[in-house]
Write an enzyme that holds these catalytic residues in place. Structure first.
Site, PDB file in Angstrom:
ATOM      1  N   SER A 296     -20.286  11.794  16.071  1.00 31.92           N
ATOM      2  CA  SER A 296     -21.406  11.746  17.009  1.00 31.92           C
ATOM      3  C   SER A 296     -21.672  10.335  17.505  1.00 31.92           C
ATOM      4  O   SER A 296     -22.427  10.156  18.454  1.00 31.92           O
ATOM      5  CB  SER A 296     -22.655  12.340  16.371  1.00 31.92           C
ATOM      6  OG  SER A 296     -22.833  11.828  15.092  1.00 31.92           O
TER       7      SER A 296
ATOM      8  N   HIS B  83     -16.329  15.682  21.360  1.00 26.76           N
ATOM      9  CA  HIS B  83     -17.687  15.795  20.826  1.00 26.76           C
ATOM     10  C   HIS B  83     -18.376  17.027  21.388  1.00 26.76           C
ATOM     11  O   HIS B  83     -18.724  17.080  22.567  1.00 26.76           O
ATOM     12  CB  HIS B  83     -18.469  14.519  21.178  1.00 26.76           C
ATOM     13  CG  HIS B  83     -19.817  14.448  20.555  1.00 26.76           C
ATOM     14  ND1 HIS B  83     -20.865  13.775  21.109  1.00 26.76           N
ATOM     15  CD2 HIS B  83     -20.303  14.979  19.401  1.00 26.76           C
ATOM     16  CE1 HIS B  83     -21.928  13.894  20.335  1.00 26.76           C
ATOM     17  NE2 HIS B  83     -21.614  14.626  19.294  1.00 26.76           N
TER      18      HIS B  83
ATOM     19  N   ASN C 157     -25.705  11.008  23.008  1.00 23.44           N
ATOM     20  CA  ASN C 157     -26.477  10.519  21.858  1.00 23.44           C
ATOM     21  C   ASN C 157     -27.104   9.149  22.105  1.00 23.44           C
ATOM     22  O   ASN C 157     -28.120   8.811  21.510  1.00 23.44           O
ATOM     23  CB  ASN C 157     -25.617  10.506  20.596  1.00 23.44           C
ATOM     24  CG  ASN C 157     -25.458  11.915  20.039  1.00 23.44           C
ATOM     25  OD1 ASN C 157     -26.229  12.815  20.374  1.00 23.44           O
ATOM     26  ND2 ASN C 157     -24.456  12.114  19.198  1.00 23.44           N
TER      27      ASN C 157
HETATM   28  N1  3HC Z   1     -24.517  30.119  17.147  1.00 19.79           N
HETATM   29  C1  3HC Z   1     -24.174  30.983  18.111  1.00 19.79           C
HETATM   30  N2  3HC Z   1     -25.005  31.402  19.077  1.00 19.79           N
HETATM   31  C2  3HC Z   1     -26.261  30.919  19.025  1.00 19.79           C
HETATM   32  C3  3HC Z   1     -26.707  30.028  18.046  1.00 19.79           C
HETATM   33  C4  3HC Z   1     -25.766  29.636  17.069  1.00 19.79           C
HETATM   34  N3  3HC Z   1     -26.065  28.770  16.095  1.00 19.79           N
HETATM   35  N4  3HC Z   1     -28.006  29.742  18.270  1.00 19.79           N
HETATM   36  C5  3HC Z   1     -28.361  30.419  19.369  1.00 19.79           C
HETATM   37  N5  3HC Z   1     -27.318  31.127  19.828  1.00 19.79           N
HETATM   38  C6  3HC Z   1     -27.269  31.970  21.015  1.00 19.79           C
HETATM   39  C7  3HC Z   1     -28.093  33.213  20.844  1.00 19.79           C
HETATM   40  O1  3HC Z   1     -27.339  34.268  20.273  1.00 19.79           O
HETATM   41  C8  3HC Z   1     -28.500  33.510  22.277  1.00 19.79           C
HETATM   42  O2  3HC Z   1     -27.435  34.178  22.945  1.00 19.79           O
HETATM   43  P1  3HC Z   1     -27.741  35.217  24.125  1.00 19.79           P
HETATM   44  O3  3HC Z   1     -28.459  34.449  25.208  1.00 19.79           O
HETATM   45  O4  3HC Z   1     -26.382  35.689  24.520  1.00 19.79           O
HETATM   46  O5  3HC Z   1     -28.603  36.257  23.486  1.00 19.79           O
HETATM   47  C9  3HC Z   1     -28.632  32.134  22.919  1.00 19.79           C
HETATM   48  O6  3HC Z   1     -27.884  31.240  22.087  1.00 19.79           O
HETATM   49  C10 3HC Z   1     -30.062  31.700  22.972  1.00 19.79           C
HETATM   50  O7  3HC Z   1     -30.571  31.735  21.646  1.00 19.79           O
HETATM   51  P2  3HC Z   1     -31.996  32.304  21.253  1.00 19.79           P
HETATM   52  O8  3HC Z   1     -32.435  33.357  22.223  1.00 19.79           O
HETATM   53  O9  3HC Z   1     -32.021  32.619  19.809  1.00 19.79           O
HETATM   54  O10 3HC Z   1     -32.949  31.047  21.340  1.00 19.79           O
HETATM   55  P3  3HC Z   1     -33.254  30.083  22.536  1.00 19.79           P
HETATM   56  O11 3HC Z   1     -33.206  30.746  23.854  1.00 19.79           O
HETATM   57  O12 3HC Z   1     -34.486  29.420  22.102  1.00 19.79           O
HETATM   58  O13 3HC Z   1     -32.050  29.014  22.505  1.00 19.79           O
HETATM   59  C11 3HC Z   1     -30.980  27.042  21.764  1.00 19.79           C
HETATM   60  C12 3HC Z   1     -31.675  28.333  21.348  1.00 19.79           C
HETATM   61  C13 3HC Z   1     -29.690  27.379  22.524  1.00 19.79           C
HETATM   62  C14 3HC Z   1     -30.637  26.324  20.482  1.00 19.79           C
HETATM   63  C15 3HC Z   1     -31.948  26.228  22.708  1.00 19.79           C
HETATM   64  O14 3HC Z   1     -33.203  26.064  22.086  1.00 19.79           O
HETATM   65  C16 3HC Z   1     -31.414  24.861  23.067  1.00 19.79           C
HETATM   66  O15 3HC Z   1     -30.599  24.722  23.965  1.00 19.79           O
HETATM   67  N6  3HC Z   1     -31.895  23.821  22.360  1.00 19.79           N
HETATM   68  C17 3HC Z   1     -31.453  22.432  22.574  1.00 19.79           C
HETATM   69  C18 3HC Z   1     -30.158  22.229  21.847  1.00 19.79           C
HETATM   70  C19 3HC Z   1     -29.640  20.832  22.011  1.00 19.79           C
HETATM   71  O16 3HC Z   1     -30.205  19.963  22.663  1.00 19.79           O
HETATM   72  N7  3HC Z   1     -28.479  20.598  21.404  1.00 19.79           N
HETATM   73  C20 3HC Z   1     -27.866  19.291  21.383  1.00 19.79           C
HETATM   74  C21 3HC Z   1     -28.228  18.576  20.133  1.00 19.79           C
HETATM   75  S1  3HC Z   1     -27.488  16.987  20.040  1.00 19.79           S
HETATM   76  C22 3HC Z   1     -25.996  17.248  19.363  1.00 19.79           C
HETATM   77  O17 3HC Z   1     -25.621  18.342  18.978  1.00 19.79           O
HETATM   78  C23 3HC Z   1     -25.116  16.060  19.244  1.00 19.79           C
HETATM   79  C24 3HC Z   1     -24.863  15.685  17.817  1.00 19.79           C
HETATM   80  O18 3HC Z   1     -23.850  14.695  17.799  1.00 19.79           O
HETATM   81  C25 3HC Z   1     -26.090  15.115  17.151  1.00 19.79           C
END
Ligand code: 3HC
Length: 292
Positions: free
Chosen positions: A119, A138, A188
Site C-alpha cells: 500500500s 495495488h 493512499n
Molecule cells: N467482498 C465482496 N463483495 C463485497 C464486499 C466484500 N468484502 N463488501 C461488499 N461487497 C459487495 C456487496 O455484495 C454488494 O454487491 P451488490 O451491489 O452486487 O449487491 C456491494 O459490494 C455493495 O455492498 P453493500 O450493499 O453491502 O454495502 P454498501 O453499498 O454500503 O457498499 C462498500 C460497501 C463497497 C464497502 C462501500 O461502502 C465503499 O465503497 N466504501 C469505501 C471503500 C473504500 O474507500 N475502499 C478503499 C480503501 S483504501 C485501500 O483499500 C487501500 C489500501 O492500501 C489501504
C-alpha cells in the site's frame, strides 16, 4: 492463467476472490505461513460468495466453481503460476524474503510476473537484488468490488511487465491507472492523510464519531466517513502508511495523530479486531465507542 496470492488476510483473500471470479483464471493458489491462515482466507471467500448467492446475484453452482479454483497452502504450493501477487504484511524485510524464496526455490515458470500489493512501500526497494524485477499491483478493499488497480513501476520494472499487468488488470474487469513510484502512490497519498485528519478532528473534540462520518458522507458524497473507513482499512495499516509518508518525506504534514498510534498500541484496529472507532457487533451493526 494461474495466479498465486501470497498472504490470506483481508486484502489477500479479496484479491484471490477477484482473480477466482475471472473466467481467464483457472487456479488461484492462496498461500500463507500456516495452512490454517490460508484456509481462513478461503473461508472468507466462501462467506462473501454465500452472501451473493443469498441475494440471488449468483447461483450456488457458480459460487462452488469459484471456490473450487482456490487451492490453499504454504508458499511452496505455488510452483507454476503465471503471476504472483504478494499481499503479505507491510514489512519490507518480509516482502523481500518472500519474493526471494519464490524466485529462487519455488516458482519454476521463468516467465512468471511478480507483483506486490504493497500500500505504500517502495517497489524498487522490495525488488532490489532479485533475479526478476517486480511491479506494484495495488488493489483496493473490498478487492472483488473496487474497480481501480494502481499499476506501479519501480525503477527497474521492465516496460513489458507494466504492459502485461495493465492487460491482466483489464481482463479482471478492473481499471488500471499507471503510477510512478512515490510514497503512498496516488490514492493512499491523498486518502490516508484524510483519514488521519478525521482522527485529529475527533481528538480535538470538534465533533463526535458519527458527526464526523456523517459530515463527510453527506458533505462530500463519500460512501464512508473517515473514521468508519479507517476502521474498515485497519487502523494499523493507516498508521503504517502515515509513518511511511512521514519517514520518506520528513514533512510534518504527514505526522500521525497521537490518538491513532494509541489505538493501534491498544489493539483497537477496527473491523478486524472487532473494535476501533466503532464496536462491531455479531449482527453486522456497529456502535461508536468512547475515546481511549
Ligand atoms: N467482498 C465482496 N463483495 C463485497 C464486499 C466484500 N468484502 N463488501 C461488499 N461487497 C459487495 C456487496 O455484495 C454488494 O454487491 P451488490 O451491489 O452486487 O449487491 C456491494 O459490494 C455493495 O455492498 P453493500 O450493499 O453491502 O454495502 P454498501 O453499498 O454500503 O457498499 C462498500 C460497501 C463497497 C464497502 C462501500 O461502502 C465503499 O465503497 N466504501 C469505501 C471503500 C473504500 O474507500 N475502499 C478503499 C480503501 S483504501 C485501500 O483499500 C487501500 C489500501 O492500501 C489501504
Amino acid at each position: 492463467m494461474k495466479v498465486a496470492v501470497i498472504g490470506a488476510g483481508t486484502m489477500g483473500s479479496g484479491i484471490a476472490q477477484a482473480f477466482a471470479q475471472c473466467d481467464a483464471v483457472e487456479t488461484v493458489y492462496l498461500c500463507d505461513i500456516k495452512q490454517e491462515f490460508a484456509d481462513g482466507g478461503k473461508s472468507k471467500i466462501e462467506k462473501n460468495l454465500g452472501r451473493l448467492v443469498k441475494k440471488e446475484k449468483m447461483t450456488q453452482e457458480a459460487a462452488d466453481a469459484i471456490v473450487a479454483k482456490v487451492k490453499t497452502g504454504l508458499n511452496t504450493i505455488a510452483t507454476d503460476p503465471d503471476l504472483v501477487v504478494e499481499a503479505a504484511l507491510e514489512v519490507m524485510d518480509i516482502k523481500k524474503a518472500c519474493f526471494k524464496e519464490l524466485q529462487e526455490n519455488i516458482v519454476k515458470n521463468p516467465d512468471c510476473i511478480y507483483a506486490s500489493n504493497t500500500s505504500s512501500l517502495s517497489i524498487t526497494e522490495i525488488g532490489a537484488g532479485l533475479k526478476t524485477p517486480i511491479i506494484g499491483m495495488h488493489l483496493f478493499n473490498p478487492a472483488p468490488v473496487m474497480k481501480l488497480i494502481e499499476v506501479i513501476s519501480g525503477a527497474n520494472t521492465p516496460k513489458e511487465t507494466t504492459e502485461k499487468v495493465i492487460e491482466i488488470s483489464k481482463t479482471l474487469g478492473k481499471t488500471p491507472v499507471q503510477v510512478n513510484e512515490a510514497p503512498g502512490f496516488v490514492v493512499n497519498r491523498i486518502l490516508i492523510p484524510l483519514i488521519n485528519e478525521g482522527i485529529f478532528v475527533y481528538s480535538e473534540g470538534i465533533s463526535d464519531i458519527e458527526g464526523i462520518d456523517t459530515a463527510m458522507k453527506l458533505g462530500c458524497n463519500h460512501p464512508m466517513g473517515p473514521l468508519e473507513l479507517g476502521d474498515y482499512v485497519g487502523l494499523d495499516i493507516v498508521l503504517a502508511i502515515m509513518d511511511v509518508l512521514y519517514n520518506e518525506t520528513k514533512d510534518s504534514k504527514y505526522r500521525a495523530c497521537g490518538l491513532l498510534r494509541k489505538m493501534v498500541r491498544a489493539g483497537h484496529l477496527g473491523v478486524k479486531s472487532g473494535i476501533g472507532f466503532y464496536k462491531y457487533n455479531e449482527d453486522r451493526t456497529k456502535t461508536p465507542v468512547d475515546k481511549l
